[in-house]
Write an enzyme that holds these catalytic residues in place. Sequence first.
Site, PDB file in Angstrom:
ATOM      1  N   GLU A 195      -1.197  -8.729   4.669  1.00 33.91           N
ATOM      2  CA  GLU A 195      -1.152  -8.888   6.135  1.00 33.91           C
ATOM      3  C   GLU A 195      -2.543  -8.773   6.730  1.00 33.91           C
ATOM      4  OE1 GLU A 195      -0.508  -6.188   4.544  1.00 33.91           O
ATOM      5  OE2 GLU A 195      -1.048  -4.418   5.725  1.00 33.91           O
ATOM      6  N   HIS A 244      -3.492  -5.603   0.715  1.00 35.96           N
ATOM      7  CA  HIS A 244      -2.848  -5.867   2.001  1.00 35.96           C
ATOM      8  C   HIS A 244      -2.816  -7.355   2.333  1.00 35.96           C
ATOM      9  CE1 HIS A 244      -2.573  -1.768   3.688  1.00 35.96           C
ATOM     10  NE2 HIS A 244      -3.621  -1.505   2.924  1.00 35.96           N
ATOM     11  N   CYS A 302       0.844  -1.202   0.000  1.00 33.47           N
ATOM     12  CA  CYS A 302       0.000   0.000   0.000  1.00 33.47           C
ATOM     13  C   CYS A 302       0.875   1.246   0.000  1.00 33.47           C
ATOM     14  CB  CYS A 302      -0.959  -0.043   1.184  1.00 33.47           C
ATOM     15  SG  CYS A 302      -2.347   1.088   0.977  1.00 33.47           S
TER      16      CYS A 302
END
Lengths: 279, 978
Positions: free
Chosen positions: A230, A228, A98
Site C-alpha cells: 500500500e 508494504h 507488516c
Amino acid sequence: MAGPQVKVIVLRTAGTNCDREMVFAFSSLGAAVELVHINRLFSREVRLSDFHILAIPGGFTYGDDIMSGRILANELRIRLSEEIKDFVHEGKLILGVCNGFQVLVRAGILPGSKSSSGNLTFQQTVSLSNNDSGKFEDRWVHLRLSGDSVWTKGLDEMMYVPIAHAEGKFVVPNEETLSQLKKNNQIAFRYCNTDGEKGGYPVNPNGSIDDIAGITDPTGRILGMMPHPERHFSPLNHPAWTRKDHLSHLGQGANIFLNGVRYAREQLLGKTQVAVAKG
Amino acid sequence: MSADQRESRAEPAAWRVEISEKPDAFDALGERVHKDVLDLGFKNIHRVGVVQVYTILGAVSQTEIEKISRELLADPVTQDYRFFSNQKAPNVKNQRVKIVEIAYLPGVMDPVEESTLKGIRDLGVAQVKAIRTARQYHLHGNVSKQQCGIIVEKVLYNKLIQRVIEQGQALARELPTKKTSSFTVQMIDLLGANERDLQKISQKGQLFLNEDEMKAIQKHFRGLKRNPSDCELETIAQTWSEHCYHKTFRGKIDFEYREQGKVKRQRINNLLKSTIIKATQELNKPWCVSVFHDNAGIIEFDEEWNVCFKVETHNHPSALEPFGGANTGIGGVIRDILGTGLGARPICNTDVFCFASPDYPEDQLPAGTLHPKRVMKGVVSGVRDYGNKMGIPTINGAILFDKDYVGNPLVYCGTVGIIPKGKEHKKVNPGDLVVVVGGKTGRDGIHGATFSSGELTEDSEVISSGAVQIGNPIEEKKVADVLLQGRDRELFTAVTDCGAGGLSSAVGEMGKDLGARVDLEKVPLKYEGLSYTEIWISESQERMVLSVSPTKVNELLALFASENVEATAIGTFTDSKRLELFFNGCQVCDVDMEFLHDGIPQITKKAVWTPAKLQEKSHPCPENLTEKLGEVLSHYNVCSKEWVIRQYDHEVQGGSVIKPLVGLRSDGPSDASVILPILGTKRGIAVANGINPRFGKIDPFWMAASCIDEAARQIIAVGGSVDRIAILDNFCWGNPDKPDRLGSLVRAAQGCYRTAVDYGTPFISGKDSLYNEYTQGVKSIAIPGTLLISAIGIIENVLHCVSMDLKEEGNLVYVVGATHDELGGSIYLDTYGSLGKNVPQVNARMAIKTFQALSLAVKNGLVASIHDCSEGGIAAALAEMAFSGGRGITARADQIPYTGKVKRDDIVLFSESNSRFLVEVTKSYQQKFETLLAGVPFAAFGRVEKSPEFIVYGLQQEVCIAADIQDLKEQWKRPLAF
C-alpha cells in the site's frame, strides 16, 4: 447505485497505523471498505461474515509489547476464532501486511495448520523475530514473486516496495517446515537484488530464512507479507520517480489489491448475502 | 522448554517468568548491546545474551502461569521460558558469565506492564494484580567487577529511571500506599516572610520564582489577609514559569549595541511582539488562518483543509535521560497538534538535534553529563519509538555538532497536522464540563515546567529526577483516534493538551477568561497516595483536556469508552473568574484568574550586543582541494544521516513523494521532503529546516537571515513557491539574565523580523528554550545561541517536484545566485579549526528574484535536478548531486559568478553564501531556462558525465579537485554509520 460491491473490512485496534492507506488502496479500486475497531467485532455490532476480504494493516498493535502482534493475535485466536474459521472456510480472502502479517503468524492463521476435520488449529508454527540488524529499518526492497496465490496472480516477476519494521526476520523451527512451505507453493515473495538474485544484507533486510518476505496459506487465499504494497500504490511513492520519463497509472504494489478485489468480485460476490450497510 | 516447578501448598502470590532466545536462535538485541560493550574497549566480552523477566503478582495457579508463559510471553518457535514460584531470581554461579538485571524504578512508566496485564486477561486469567518487567544481561567472558560497573553505567541503565536488581532480590512492585482518608491543606507562611524566607520558599519548593515575583505574590496574599496554600503557590509558579509565560520574550529589555563605533540604546517593550509577531502582522497574508494564539500556527491548504505546524524543544529532559526526554518531547508536540483548533490529525514529523561530537573525549566530559554518542543514540531511539508507533512519518530533520552542546543537547521536535476548515477555533462556555482524557495521572514529571526554566547543574540529575519520564505512544495513538472522531461528531467545544504544568496549565489556560472549578479526587490515578498538589501539577503524559457541554457529555464518554480510552469529567468551567480547586470536598486553591495570568511583575532585563572580535584567518589555499572536499563531506554536520533516517518510518500514511533519501540508490540527501496529506490528490506539503549556530557565533542577525534563507531555498529546491511559505522560530539560548546572551538573542530576533518581512514569509508559531547552560562549580558552559527556522510550503502540484540527484549525462549544471567572499562560519574553515569573520549575508531583493525564477523554471518542467548550496558550499553540493545520481561531473570554478576581491579556489568553492542553487538542465531547455533567469546571476559551469569522475577546474583553469564519486560517497557515508 451500482451493483453489489466487494466488501472489505480493515481491522484496527490500539496502535494500528497503516489503516488509512489500506482503506485508500481498496476503495480506490472500487471496493466498499469499512474501517472497524476490534471492539465492534467483539460486541457483534459488526459481523465478519458480512465481508469478503479481511485486511489487517501495519502498525504497532498494543505497542508490540511482549512481541510484535502477539496480543492482537491472541484476541483473534481466543475471542474471534469461530468467526475466523467460518470466514476461511467460506473461501474468503485475508491480507496481513507488516504487523498484520505478524498477527496472522502468531495467531496460527499463517501458514495455517489445520486439524483432520479441516479446521484451523490456531497453532503458531513459524515466526517473525528481531531483524538481524537489531533495529527498525525503513528501506525499499526488491521482491521476487513465487508461489500460487489469488493475491499475486499475473503480477510481474519482480516488485519494488518498502519495508518498515524491526521484527521481520522469518524463522522456521526446522527444515521440514520450510520444505513443506516450498512444496505447497506457500512462499509468495522472496527478497532479491535488482537482478532478481539472492543477496546478503541489505538485499535481505532482516536475515529471513530463504529470503522469505511473504507467505500464503495452502489455498493461496490468505497472504501475509512484511513489505508494504500500500506504500507503493501511487507511482509517486517510488523513491526515484523523479528519474523517470513517464509515470504509470498505479504503483507496483497496487496490483495485489487489484487481484484481491477482482477475485472477490468474480468468485465471492453473489455467494454471500451482503448485508445492507449500516448508518 | 524447562520449568523450575516447585511444590506449593497455596498458589504463590507472585511468579517470576524468564524468557530467553533458544540456544540456536540469533539474539539480535544481545548483539546490539554487545556492540556497545565492544565500543567501550572490552574485547574480553565475547557475547551478550538478553533475558526478558516478568514478575507477575497475584494468586495465579501453576497451570495458569504455564499458559501465560506459553501463549503470551514466549515465542514458541524462537524462545524458551521458565518460571519460578517465588519471584526471586535464582543465584547463578558461573565465573564465565556475569549476569546483570535492570528494572525501572518504581513509579517510572513501563508501558509493557499495561499491555501484559491486558494480554493475561485476554487469556482468561483475571486475578493478576500487577506486572513488573526487567531485563537480564548475560555478559559472557571473564568480566571484572570494575568492567561490569562501567558497562552497567555506560550501556545498560540510567540511574534516573532504572535500578540494578541484585541476584536473589525480589522484583515486586512496591505496593502503593493506602489512600489516606484525612489530609490537611498545607499553608505556606508568606505573610510573615522576609526576603530571605521568600528565597528559601522558592528554592525549597523548586518553584524557580525570583525575588520580585515572590514579593508580588506576597503582596497579593497580604491584600487577601491570608497565606496561600501550597497548591496555590505551585499553580502561580507554573503559570509564571519561563517555560509557560516566556518572561524574557514578553518582558522589557534595555538593549545596548554598537553601530558605527557609537554605543546606542534601545528600550524594547516586548521582544516577541516587536519582531516575530510584527513581521507576520505587516505581511498580513490572507492564507494565515490562526497565528500565535493556539498550540500551533494554522495556514490554508486548499478549499477544504488547513494545515498547522508546531516545533517544540525538549532539551533539559533529554540531557538527563535521552530516550525518555526525546520520547516525551515528540509525544508533547504531537499533542500540541491534536490540541490545535478542535483537533488536527498529525501527518508528519520533523526533528532537529544538536549534540557535542560523538568522539568527545570521555575523560573531558563535565561531571554529571552523559557522553554525546550515548545521548545521540538515546535521542534517536526515543524519537523512533514514539513517531513510528504513532504512525507519523518523520520526513525531515538535521543533526548538528558543536562541543558546547556537551551539557545541553538540543532536541527540537516538530509536527504538522491537517484540520478541516471550520474547525480552527475553540470556545469554552460557562457550564461546560472539564473532561480529562487519555493516560492516568501519576507522580511523573513533577516540576517539569519550572525545572526547564533554570540552568542545569551537576546536581540536576539528583534534584530533578521527577522531571524525567518515559512516554507511552500507544496511549496517545488511542487518544488521537478517538479524539478526532469526537471532533467530527462535535462532541466538544475546546481542547488543549496537558503538557508542561499538567492540568494546572491546561485548565488554567482554558478557563483563563471564565474561571474553573475542579474536584481533584475525580482525576483517574495510576496509583493511590498522590497529594492534591501532585495531582494538579503532575506532568503525566498522553493526557488532553476537553470542554464539553453537559448535553454532549454522555455521548462523548461512551465514544472514548468504546475504544478503551479513559475519559472523566473532573470539574466545570464557571464564570467566577477564579480558579477553584477542591479535594474530597475541601477547598485547596482559590486564585483570581486575572492575578494568575496578568499579575506577574514586569521585569526589565539588560541586553548588550558587541560584535565578536574576529579575524578572517588566512590559510594558504591548497593547490589541490580534493582532500579538503573529503574532509568537508565527512564533517559530522555534512555527512550522511542515513543511520538515523532509516530508523524512522518516513513513509507511513502512504503520502510520501520526495523522501529524505533520494537518488539512484535512495541514499542522497534531499533538501526538503514532500508529502501528500490527502491521498489521491496532487497538492502537497514541503517541510524544511534552516539552522546554523556557527554563523551565530559571528553575528546572530545574519544567522537568522541565513536560517530563513536556507529553510526557504530548500522548499524552492523541491518545487515550492516563495509566495506560500510559512515559518516557525525556535530560539535555544543560554541564560538570558546575562546581558551578552540576551543581547545576541535580541540581535537574532531582529534578523528574523527583517528577513521575514523582506522575504514575505510570515512566522506562524514559535518557541523559546532559554537557560541552556551547564554549570559545574564556577564554570558555566553556554550553548551557542541556536535558532531553528522551520518552514512549511504548499506545493500546488507534486508532479512538478524535483529531487537533487543528477539525472543524465550531457546535461548542463548551472550555479544560480552569486558567490561572495563569505567563508565565515563555514565548514571549510572548521576543518582548519577556525571560525572566520565574513559571515554570509542576504540580499533579499535578489533572493526573491532567484526563488521566483527557479519556481517558474520548475513549474515549466525545465529542470532535471536542483540542490541548494549550504554547509560545504558549491563543492559539497555538487559532489552530493553527483554521487546521489551515480553520475560524474566536470565543472569550471572560473565560471562561477563571484563578487569577492580575493580570488581563491577555496573561497569560491566552499563559501556558504546564501540564496544559491545548483541546477541541472537538459541542453534543449538551455535557452528557455536562461531567459527565465534574466536579472539573476547564473552560469552554466558544469556538465554531467557518464564516467564516475568528479573533476573541478580552478580559477587558474587547472584541475583542483579530481575524485571518484564512489570515494566521495564513501567518505560522506562513513562517519555516522554506527
